[in-house]
Design a protein around this motif. Structure first.
Motif, PDB file in Angstrom:
ATOM      1  N   ILE A  47      29.678 -37.729  90.309  1.00  0.00           N
ATOM      2  CA  ILE A  47      29.240 -37.131  89.968  1.00  0.00           C
ATOM      3  C   ILE A  47      28.500 -36.969  89.302  1.00  0.00           C
ATOM      4  CG2 ILE A  47      27.813 -34.540  89.538  1.00  0.00           C
ATOM      5  CD1 ILE A  47      30.394 -33.463  90.688  1.00  0.00           C
ATOM      6  N   ASN A  48      26.881 -37.557  89.255  1.00  0.00           N
ATOM      7  CA  ASN A  48      25.510 -37.934  88.287  1.00  0.00           C
ATOM      8  C   ASN A  48      25.620 -37.141  87.650  1.00  0.00           C
ATOM      9  OD1 ASN A  48      23.795 -39.202  86.583  1.00  0.00           O
ATOM     10  ND2 ASN A  48      23.022 -40.661  88.035  1.00  0.00           N
ATOM     11  N   GLN A  49      25.765 -36.879  85.975  1.00  0.00           N
ATOM     12  CA  GLN A  49      25.046 -35.502  85.527  1.00  0.00           C
ATOM     13  C   GLN A  49      23.700 -35.533  85.457  1.00  0.00           C
ATOM     14  OE1 GLN A  49      27.983 -36.388  81.732  1.00  0.00           O
ATOM     15  NE2 GLN A  49      29.515 -35.715  82.749  1.00  0.00           N
ATOM     16  N   ALA A  50      23.268 -36.032  85.234  1.00  0.00           N
ATOM     17  CA  ALA A  50      21.698 -36.029  84.564  1.00  0.00           C
ATOM     18  C   ALA A  50      21.310 -35.866  86.155  1.00  0.00           C
ATOM     19  CB  ALA A  50      20.876 -38.120  84.369  1.00  0.00           C
ATOM     20  N   ASP A  51      21.842 -36.001  86.991  1.00  0.00           N
ATOM     21  CA  ASP A  51      21.124 -35.426  88.698  1.00  0.00           C
ATOM     22  C   ASP A  51      21.393 -34.399  88.834  1.00  0.00           C
ATOM     23  OD1 ASP A  51      19.625 -37.874  89.067  1.00  0.00           O
ATOM     24  OD2 ASP A  51      21.938 -38.498  89.883  1.00  0.00           O
ATOM     25  N   VAL A  52      22.508 -33.828  88.739  1.00  0.00           N
ATOM     26  CA  VAL A  52      22.522 -32.353  88.811  1.00  0.00           C
ATOM     27  C   VAL A  52      22.067 -31.146  87.768  1.00  0.00           C
ATOM     28  CG1 VAL A  52      24.734 -31.051  89.374  1.00  0.00           C
ATOM     29  CG2 VAL A  52      25.334 -32.839  89.478  1.00  0.00           C
ATOM     30  N   GLN A  53      22.213 -31.843  86.300  1.00  0.00           N
ATOM     31  CA  GLN A  53      21.564 -30.609  85.737  1.00  0.00           C
ATOM     32  C   GLN A  53      20.222 -30.514  85.653  1.00  0.00           C
ATOM     33  OE1 GLN A  53      24.708 -29.375  84.902  1.00  0.00           O
ATOM     34  NE2 GLN A  53      23.425 -29.368  82.626  1.00  0.00           N
ATOM     35  N   VAL A  55      16.250 -29.466  84.102  1.00  0.00           N
ATOM     36  CA  VAL A  55      15.536 -30.910  83.175  1.00  0.00           C
ATOM     37  C   VAL A  55      15.443 -29.352  81.644  1.00  0.00           C
ATOM     38  CG1 VAL A  55      13.187 -30.603  82.349  1.00  0.00           C
ATOM     39  CG2 VAL A  55      13.877 -31.581  85.200  1.00  0.00           C
ATOM     40  N   ILE A  59      23.422 -32.079  78.971  1.00  0.00           N
ATOM     41  CA  ILE A  59      24.887 -32.864  79.890  1.00  0.00           C
ATOM     42  C   ILE A  59      25.773 -32.527  79.622  1.00  0.00           C
ATOM     43  CG2 ILE A  59      25.638 -34.816  80.597  1.00  0.00           C
ATOM     44  CD1 ILE A  59      22.434 -36.187  80.889  1.00  0.00           C
TER      45      ILE A  59
END
Length: 69
Positions: A47-53, A55, A59
């Motif tokens: 899981i890429n955290q930046a894509d899931v969270q 704006v 994170i």
């Protein structure tokens, strides 16, 4: 059985039911932290955290890590 004895049994049963409900939520995770860390490590793999969270939201971090001072 007297009325006060029945009330005591009902109250004790209620307290027991509440304790039984809270055990898997609070006590078990605190006793087995390593198991929960391993499960989260497996679940968060790939899981890429930046894509899931969303704006502007912080994170993810390790919830078991002591807060830095």
């Amino acid at each position: 059985m007297s009325k006060s004895g029945k009330i005591t049994l009902v109250f004790a049963g209620f307290v027991t039911a509440i304790a039984a409900a809270f055990y898997p939520i609070f006590v078990h995770p605190l006793m087995y932290k390593d198991d929960y860390r391993e499960v989260q490590k497996i679940n968060r793999t790939g899981i890429n955290q930046a894509d899931v969270q969303p704006v502007g939201v912080k994170i993810w971090s390790d919830p078991f890590k002591p807060a830095s001072k």
